[in-house]
Design an enzyme around this catalytic site. Structure first.
Site, PDB file in Angstrom:
ATOM      1  N   PRO A  24       0.817  -1.441  -0.056  1.00  0.00           N
ATOM      2  CA  PRO A  24       0.451  -0.102  -0.371  1.00  0.00           C
ATOM      3  C   PRO A  24       1.226   1.157  -0.160  1.00  0.00           C
ATOM      4  O   PRO A  24       1.835   1.558   0.798  1.00  0.00           O
ATOM      5  CB  PRO A  24      -0.576  -0.150   1.527  1.00  0.00           C
ATOM      6  CG  PRO A  24       0.027  -1.321   2.341  1.00  0.00           C
ATOM      7  CD  PRO A  24       0.939  -2.134   1.867  1.00  0.00           C
ATOM      8  N   GLY A  25      -0.006   2.574  -1.033  1.00  0.00           N
ATOM      9  CA  GLY A  25       0.835   3.339  -0.879  1.00  0.00           C
ATOM     10  C   GLY A  25       0.145   4.207  -0.744  1.00  0.00           C
ATOM     11  O   GLY A  25       0.010   5.598   0.947  1.00  0.00           O
ATOM     12  N   ARG A  26      -0.611   5.099  -1.295  1.00  0.00           N
ATOM     13  CA  ARG A  26      -1.770   5.186  -1.442  1.00  0.00           C
ATOM     14  C   ARG A  26      -2.839   6.135   0.143  1.00  0.00           C
ATOM     15  O   ARG A  26      -2.329   6.187   0.714  1.00  0.00           O
ATOM     16  CB  ARG A  26      -2.903   6.302  -2.261  1.00  0.00           C
ATOM     17  CG  ARG A  26      -3.737   7.160  -2.227  1.00  0.00           C
ATOM     18  CD  ARG A  26      -4.784   6.977  -3.108  1.00  0.00           C
ATOM     19  NE  ARG A  26      -4.173   7.519  -4.438  1.00  0.00           N
ATOM     20  CZ  ARG A  26      -3.315   7.248  -5.909  1.00  0.00           C
ATOM     21  NH1 ARG A  26      -3.936   8.676  -5.571  1.00  0.00           N
ATOM     22  NH2 ARG A  26      -3.413   6.911  -6.679  1.00  0.00           N
TER      23      ARG A  26
ATOM     24  N   CYS B 239       2.764  28.692 -16.057  1.00  0.00           N
ATOM     25  CA  CYS B 239       2.405  28.925 -17.554  1.00  0.00           C
ATOM     26  C   CYS B 239       1.734  28.436 -18.061  1.00  0.00           C
ATOM     27  O   CYS B 239       2.477  27.680 -19.395  1.00  0.00           O
ATOM     28  CB  CYS B 239       3.309  29.934 -18.248  1.00  0.00           C
ATOM     29  SG  CYS B 239       4.258  30.973 -17.458  1.00  0.00           S
TER      30      CYS B 239
HETATM   31  C1  LIG Z   1       2.032   2.137  -7.573  1.00  0.00           C
HETATM   32  C2  LIG Z   1       2.036   1.337  -6.681  1.00  0.00           C
HETATM   33  C3  LIG Z   1       1.858   0.443  -5.712  1.00  0.00           C
HETATM   34  C4  LIG Z   1       1.012   1.515  -4.612  1.00  0.00           C
HETATM   35  O1  LIG Z   1       0.086   1.523  -4.921  1.00  0.00           O
HETATM   36  P1  LIG Z   1      -1.325   2.791  -4.440  1.00  0.00           P
HETATM   37  O2  LIG Z   1      -2.226   2.861  -4.739  1.00  0.00           O
HETATM   38  O3  LIG Z   1       0.032   3.572  -3.743  1.00  0.00           O
HETATM   39  O4  LIG Z   1      -1.317   2.167  -3.017  1.00  0.00           O
HETATM   40  C5  LIG Z   1       2.216  -1.139  -4.926  1.00  0.00           C
HETATM   41  N1  LIG Z   1       2.753  -1.531  -6.267  1.00  0.00           N
HETATM   42  C6  LIG Z   1       2.940  -1.275  -7.273  1.00  0.00           C
HETATM   43  C7  LIG Z   1       3.315  -2.402  -8.071  1.00  0.00           C
HETATM   44  C8  LIG Z   1       2.906   0.024  -8.134  1.00  0.00           C
HETATM   45  O5  LIG Z   1       3.402   0.133  -9.267  1.00  0.00           O
END
Ligand SMILES: *Cc1c(COP(=O)(O)O)cnc(C)c1O
Length: 415
Positions: free
Chosen positions: A276-278, A345
Site C-alpha cells: 500500500p502507498g496512497r 504558465c
Molecule cells: C504504485 C504501486 C503501488 C502502490 O499503489 P497505491 O495505489 O499507492 O497503494 C504498489 N505496487 C506497485 C507495483 C505499484 O506500482
C-alpha cells in the site's frame, strides 16, 4: 484517527499544531504530514494481518521523504520500490533491504545489481527478458534471487485509466494465461528461485471487490504452479486501496478487505505481502498555500495561489479532485465559485475548477487536503520554481523534514 486535521475555534489544526503557525514560520507552499496518522494507517494493515505470515511493504513512490520512510521502518514496514533511487532512500532511512520488494517494468542492469548486492527480499518481474537478466547477474555475483512474476490477472480495477494496470492492454505484468509457461522456462535458471506470485491491478480503488477477484485468480494460479513442482511461498497482492478525496467518496474498509483475503489464503500456507502507498499517507498530508490575488473572469473568478501544478500535479494529470479549505474560517459571509490556479504558465495549472469556496482573501491561507500521496514526490522545478518544504507533525511538535529548495540548488550541476 480518520484524519489528523480539524478546526479548533475556527482555525485548522494538524494533530495539536495550529497549521497557520507552520505556514507563517516556513512560508508557502508547504507540505505537512501527520506522523501519528501515517503510523496509524500502517498499523491498521499490520494488525488486520496479525497471526498470518505477512509483510506490509509501503510503496515508496507515494511519498519517499526520508523521515516518512524512517517512521514506517520503525513501525516495522517493509518497502516496495520501483527504482535504484528508492532503494537508496530506503537504505538511508534505516529500512532493511531484507524487507524490500522491487517492482517496475524497466529495471536497469545497474539497479538490479544494486538490489542483489543489498540483499533485497525479492524481485517482482514483469517480463521473461528481465527474469533472464536477473538470473544472469545473480549467478555472476554468486547469489540467487527470489522472484515473483507480476501477473496481469485481467481484472478491471474500474479506476482512472492512467492508474489502472490490470487489464490485458496494459504494459504491466504478464498475462495470467501465459504464466505457467513463463515459470517452466525459468525453471532451469540457477540465479533465480521462482517462489512468489504478485499482482497490482491499479490505484485508488474505492471498491475492493476487483482486488479480491484478482486474489482468487492468483491463489488458483499458485496451486497450478505448485502442481507443476514450483515451491511457491508468497503471494504479493500489491497496493491500490483508495482514499476518499471527495466528501461523498466511500471509504474502503481495509480491515474487512484483509479479512476476506485471509479467508481466501488460509488453507494455502502462503506468506502475504501487500504494497500500500496512497492509503498509508494520502490523508495524513496537506499542501498549504497562500492566496496571492483574486481576479474576476467571465462568469467565474480565478483565485491565484502560490502553489501550482509543480507542487501538486494530480489535478492537471488526472483531473483529480482535492478538497480545498481555508486555514481560518472566513469572517466574510457567502461563497464564491472560482478556479484555483497557480502561477505556472500552463492552462493545465489548476488545483480546482469551478469550485464553490468561502470568501478567502489575498494573504490568507488555504489547505489542499489529502495531499500526502503522489504530491511532493511528483513535484518539479518547471518555471524554475524551487520545490516546497515538507514538515512532519507529531502531537504538539513539528519539524522541517525537507528544507525548501534554494535558487542555488536550482542550478546545481549546471555549467
Ligand atoms: C504504485 C504501486 C503501488 C502502490 O499503489 P497505491 O495505489 O499507492 O497503494 C504498489 N505496487 C506497485 C507495483 C505499484 O506500482
Amino acid at each position: 484517527m480518520q484524519t489528523p486535521f480539524e478546526y479548533r475555534d475556527g482555525s485548522m489544526f494538524c494533530e495539536d499544531v495550529e497549521v497557520e503557525r507552520i505556514a507563517a514560520a516556513e512560508g508557502t507552499p508547504v507540505y505537512l504530514y501527520s506522523a501519528s496518522a501515517i503510523r496509524g494507517r500502517f498499523r491498521e494493515y499490520d494488525e488486520a494481518l496479525s497471526g498470518v505470515p505477512h509483510r506490509v511493504c509501503y510503496a515508496v513512490k507515494a511519498n519517499g521523504n526520508l523521515s516518512v520512510l524512517r517512521l514506517l521502518a520503525e513501525a516495522g514496514a517493509g518497502f516496495d520500490i520501483v527504482s535504484g533511487g528508492e532503494l537508496y532512500r530506503v537504505t538511508k532511512a534505516g529500512g532493511e533491504a531484507a524487507g524490500v520488494v522491487f517492482a517496475g517494468v524497466g529495471k536497469t542492469r545497474d539497479e538490479i545489481e544494486m538490489a542483489l548486492e543489498a540483499g533485497i527480499h525479492s524481485f517482482n518481474c514483469e517480463s521473461e527478458a528481465e527474469i533472464a537478466l536477473i538470473a544472469a547477474l545473480a549467478a555472476r555475483l554468486g547469489k540467487q534471487a527470489s522472484v515473483a512474476v507480476r501477473v496481469n490477472p485481467d481484472v478491471d480495477a474500474e479506476t482512472h485509466p492512467y492508474i489502472s494496470t490490470g487489464l490485458k492492454e496494459h504494459k504491466f505484468g504478464i498475462n495470467i494465461s501465459e504464466i505457467e509457461q513463463v515459470y517452466e522456462r525459468a525453471r532451469g535458471l540457477a540465479g533465480v528461485r521462482m517462489e512468489g506470485v504478485a499482482c497490482h491491478i491499479g490505484s485508488q480503488l474505492l471498491d475492493t471487490s476487483p482486488l479480491i477477484e484478482a486474489a482468487k485468480r492468483l491463489v488458483e494460479l499458485v496451486e497450478r504452479l505448485r502442481a507443476r513442482g514450483f515451491a511457491i511461498k508468497y503471494l504479493d497482492l500489491g497496493g491500490g486501496i483508495g482514499v476518499p478525496y471527495k466528501p461523498d467518496d466511500a471509504r474502503p474498509d481495509v480491515a474487512g478487505f484483509l479479512a476476506a483475503i485471509r479467508e481466501l489464503v488460509k488453507e494455502h500456507g502462503l506468506t502475504l505481502l501487500f504494497e500500500p502507498g496512497r492509503s498509508i499517507v494520502a490523508e495524513a498530508g496537506a499542501l498549504v498555500t497562500r492566496v496571492l490575488y483574486r481576479k474576476p473572469g467571465t462568469g467565474k473568478e480565478f483565485m491565484v495561489v502560490d502553489a501550482a501544478m509543480t507542487e501538486l500535479i494530480r489535478p492537471a494529470l488526472y483531473g483529480a479532485y482535492h478538497e480545498i479549505v481555508p486555514l481560518r474560517k472566513s469572517r466574510v459571509p457567502g461563497t464564491v465559485t472560482a478556479d484555483v490556479v497557480g502561477p505556472v504558465c500552463e492552462s493545465a495549472d489548476f488545483l480546482a475548477k469551478g469550485r464553490e469556496l468561502p470568501q478567502v482573501m489575498p494573504g490568507e491561507y488555504m489547505a489542499v487536503m489529502t495531499a500526502g500521496a503522489y504530491g511532493w514526490v511528483a513535484s518539479s522545478n518547471y518555471n524554475a520554481r524551487p520545490r516546497a518544504a515538507e514538515v512532519l507533525v507529531e502531537g504538539s511538535e513539528w519539524r522541517v523534514v525537507r528544507r525548501r529548495e534554494t535558487y542555488e540548488e536550482l542550478i546545481r550541476g549546471e555549467e
